[in-house]
Design a protein around this motif. Sequence first.
Motif, mmCIF file in Angstrom:
data_model
loop_
_atom_site.group_PDB
_atom_site.id
_atom_site.type_symbol
_atom_site.label_atom_id
_atom_site.label_comp_id
_atom_site.label_asym_id
_atom_site.label_seq_id
_atom_site.Cartn_x
_atom_site.Cartn_y
_atom_site.Cartn_z
ATOM 1 N N TRP A 126 0.861 -1.186 0.000
ATOM 2 C CA TRP A 126 0.000 0.000 0.000
ATOM 3 C C TRP A 126 0.902 1.243 0.000
ATOM 4 O O TRP A 126 1.251 1.778 1.045
ATOM 5 N N ILE A 127 1.262 1.675 -1.206
ATOM 6 C CA ILE A 127 2.208 2.783 -1.324
ATOM 7 C C ILE A 127 1.576 4.052 -1.897
ATOM 8 O O ILE A 127 2.188 5.113 -1.853
ATOM 9 N N SER A 128 0.358 3.944 -2.450
ATOM 10 C CA SER A 128 -0.295 5.122 -3.023
ATOM 11 C C SER A 128 -1.193 5.777 -1.981
ATOM 12 O O SER A 128 -0.864 5.797 -0.802
ATOM 13 N N SER A 129 -2.337 6.283 -2.391
ATOM 14 C CA SER A 129 -3.146 7.094 -1.476
ATOM 15 C C SER A 129 -4.076 6.279 -0.589
ATOM 16 O O SER A 129 -4.780 6.849 0.234
ATOM 17 N N ARG A 130 -4.090 4.971 -0.764
ATOM 18 C CA ARG A 130 -4.848 4.126 0.145
ATOM 19 C C ARG A 130 -3.887 3.407 1.072
ATOM 20 O O ARG A 130 -2.795 3.015 0.684
ATOM 21 N N GLY A 131 -4.293 3.244 2.295
ATOM 22 C CA GLY A 131 -3.445 2.596 3.279
ATOM 23 C C GLY A 131 -3.730 3.172 4.651
ATOM 24 O O GLY A 131 -4.241 4.282 4.783
ATOM 25 N N THR A 132 -3.364 2.444 5.662
ATOM 26 C CA THR A 132 -3.750 2.813 7.021
ATOM 27 C C THR A 132 -3.060 4.072 7.526
ATOM 28 O O THR A 132 -3.580 4.759 8.397
ATOM 29 N N PHE A 133 -1.873 4.385 6.996
ATOM 30 C CA PHE A 133 -1.133 5.513 7.532
ATOM 31 C C PHE A 133 -1.787 6.852 7.215
ATOM 32 O O PHE A 133 -1.614 7.817 7.964
ATOM 33 N N VAL A 134 -2.530 6.933 6.119
ATOM 34 C CA VAL A 134 -3.182 8.197 5.775
ATOM 35 C C VAL A 134 -4.166 8.594 6.870
ATOM 36 O O VAL A 134 -4.106 9.710 7.421
ATOM 37 N N GLU A 135 -5.052 7.685 7.220
ATOM 38 C CA GLU A 135 -6.032 7.991 8.264
ATOM 39 C C GLU A 135 -5.363 8.180 9.621
ATOM 40 O O GLU A 135 -5.752 9.057 10.400
ATOM 41 N N ARG A 136 -4.354 7.387 9.916
ATOM 42 C CA ARG A 136 -3.658 7.520 11.195
ATOM 43 C C ARG A 136 -2.981 8.881 11.312
ATOM 44 O O ARG A 136 -3.012 9.514 12.371
ATOM 45 N N GLU A 191 -3.824 11.676 9.653
ATOM 46 C CA GLU A 191 -4.867 12.702 9.769
ATOM 47 C C GLU A 191 -5.398 12.792 11.197
ATOM 48 O O GLU A 191 -5.556 13.893 11.756
ATOM 49 N N ARG A 192 -5.669 11.647 11.779
ATOM 50 C CA ARG A 192 -6.233 11.619 13.130
ATOM 51 C C ARG A 192 -5.228 12.162 14.152
ATOM 52 O O ARG A 192 -5.566 12.968 15.026
ATOM 53 N N ALA A 193 -3.959 11.744 14.015
ATOM 54 C CA ALA A 193 -2.937 12.191 14.963
ATOM 55 C C ALA A 193 -2.647 13.682 14.813
ATOM 56 O O ALA A 193 -2.444 14.385 15.811
ATOM 57 N N PHE A 194 -2.660 14.181 13.576
ATOM 58 C CA PHE A 194 -2.405 15.604 13.369
ATOM 59 C C PHE A 194 -3.535 16.439 13.961
ATOM 60 O O PHE A 194 -3.283 17.452 14.626
ATOM 61 N N ALA A 195 -4.777 16.024 13.713
ATOM 62 C CA ALA A 195 -5.910 16.756 14.272
ATOM 63 C C ALA A 195 -5.827 16.789 15.799
ATOM 64 O O ALA A 195 -6.080 17.824 16.429
ATOM 65 N N GLN A 196 -5.455 15.670 16.411
ATOM 66 C CA GLN A 196 -5.277 15.636 17.864
ATOM 67 C C GLN A 196 -4.169 16.576 18.310
ATOM 68 O O GLN A 196 -4.296 17.294 19.316
ATOM 69 N N ALA A 212 -7.737 20.164 16.545
ATOM 70 C CA ALA A 212 -8.694 20.495 15.491
ATOM 71 C C ALA A 212 -9.670 19.336 15.310
ATOM 72 O O ALA A 212 -9.281 18.172 15.445
ATOM 73 N N PRO A 213 -10.923 19.620 15.000
ATOM 74 C CA PRO A 213 -11.886 18.520 14.875
ATOM 75 C C PRO A 213 -11.739 17.708 13.596
ATOM 76 O O PRO A 213 -11.978 16.499 13.615
ATOM 77 N N TYR A 214 -11.369 18.356 12.476
ATOM 78 C CA TYR A 214 -11.344 17.654 11.186
ATOM 79 C C TYR A 214 -10.086 18.027 10.411
ATOM 80 O O TYR A 214 -9.676 19.189 10.379
ATOM 81 N N ALA A 215 -9.478 17.013 9.758
ATOM 82 C CA ALA A 215 -8.287 17.236 8.953
ATOM 83 C C ALA A 215 -8.262 16.234 7.815
ATOM 84 O O ALA A 215 -8.648 15.069 7.991
ATOM 85 N N ALA A 238 2.361 9.773 4.326
ATOM 86 C CA ALA A 238 1.652 9.808 5.607
ATOM 87 C C ALA A 238 2.403 9.021 6.674
ATOM 88 O O ALA A 238 2.399 9.397 7.856
ATOM 89 N N ALA A 239 3.051 7.939 6.281
ATOM 90 C CA ALA A 239 3.839 7.155 7.231
ATOM 91 C C ALA A 239 4.986 7.997 7.798
ATOM 92 O O ALA A 239 5.250 7.982 9.008
ATOM 93 N N ILE A 240 5.655 8.742 6.915
ATOM 94 C CA ILE A 240 6.720 9.635 7.384
ATOM 95 C C ILE A 240 6.134 10.682 8.322
ATOM 96 O O ILE A 240 6.701 10.982 9.383
ATOM 97 N N GLY A 241 4.975 11.238 7.950
ATOM 98 C CA GLY A 241 4.353 12.266 8.778
ATOM 99 C C GLY A 241 3.985 11.765 10.160
ATOM 100 O O GLY A 241 4.158 12.475 11.156
ATOM 101 N N LEU A 242 3.474 10.545 10.242
ATOM 102 C CA LEU A 242 3.115 9.986 11.548
ATOM 103 C C LEU A 242 4.347 9.838 12.428
ATOM 104 O O LEU A 242 4.332 10.175 13.617
ATOM 105 N N ALA A 243 5.439 9.357 11.836
ATOM 106 C CA ALA A 243 6.688 9.241 12.596
ATOM 107 C C ALA A 243 7.181 10.614 13.044
ATOM 108 O O ALA A 243 7.688 10.766 14.165
ATOM 109 N N GLN A 244 7.032 11.608 12.188
ATOM 110 C CA GLN A 244 7.441 12.961 12.544
ATOM 111 C C GLN A 244 6.624 13.497 13.719
ATOM 112 O O GLN A 244 7.169 14.141 14.622
#
Length: 390
Positions: free
Chosen positions: A51-61, A63-68, A72-75, A258-264
């Motif tokens: 899962w290397i394109s725009s689908r995959g678990t890291f995108v939602e993870r 978004e959720r972590a950044f909003a937290q 912010a309520p939505y991202a 998104a995976a890089i962003g979550l680690a960041q």
Amino acid sequence: MGKSSERREHRGAVQATVAAEPAISGLIPLYRPYLGGREKEYVNQCIDSTWISSRGTFVERFERAFAQQIDAPYATTVCNGTVALHLALEALGLEPGDEVIVPTLTYVASANAVVHAGAKPVFVDSLESTWQMDPADVRRKIGPRTKAIMVVHLYGHPCPMDELLGLCAEFGLRMIEDCAEAFGTLYKGTHVGNFGDFATFSFFGNKTITTGEGGMVVSRNRELIDAAYHLKTQAVSPDREYWHDVVGYNYRMTNICAAIGLAQLENASAVLKKKRQIAAWYREGLHGLPLRMLDEEPETTNSFWMCSLVVDDACHRQPLRDWLMAANIETRPLFYPCHTLPHFKTDETLPVAESLSIRGINVPSFPALTQENVISVCGAVKSYFKSLPQ
């Protein structure tokens, strides 16, 4: 510090410190990303899963972590900060002839996005004290076609939000917050991006947290964020396969980014703390010289994306930069005011922004800088001024 700061203090994955890199030999660069967390691990998970394109678990993870992180309520993620601005403007339904007020002292993407959305940017001057957009000039520029104010939190310092929000309420205007340089920036205890109808963030390689290329669109309004999501995914129907009801865009972020962003994000609190330390070292080391750092006003928290300064006399800006380059220290100038660029050029004079632009310098600001590095930079600045004829 507010709820966002409290939440960051209790994130278990956040490391306590930013590890120093090996001693820098040769050039001290302006910026380099800090990649001292789980970036490789998470990217390899993407590759292993295919899962290397725009689908995959890291995108939602992500978004959720950044909003937290910013309360912010939505991202929703996008592929870069410029399209984040365009997406927000499109979702607000701007029409040809509409005007959006933009600070002239900003990266050109802020104004370009207004044009991409079919509207016209109207430029305003800056405040000498904070370099942010001047609410008094905003009031002067509001006209019958004004539909929105684009607030840009420049170099990590927040804009005067009370006054700008008051203008939006008084004249019935929308607000877009360009937070590309302001991750970690607070205004009266609230993270920027939580004031306007939309806010946008950039995760380019020189930002406080990075995904390589990437961005985020944030809103407090569920209908607006749903509209942005619809447009960023080619306006595809959620319940009818390959059915598209308006002109949309492919502005999606990849799972790898998104995976890089979550680690960041897991190291964000430590990085922000280190950036404040670096700014304090510069503040001490440059004290008493004929220049002024961009610091922070009462009831604000500057995230110090870049440590920035203006020399008192513009004639010293480029010679100082040349002197530092000769000492293997990279710098960059402040942005050119947008109203002076060929495709936006107007006959108006916006004196504060023009003066800041020709006097301003960004100095090395990356998180792994050591105190010795900063002392070296400050020493080189001092040696330049000492070299001048008395």
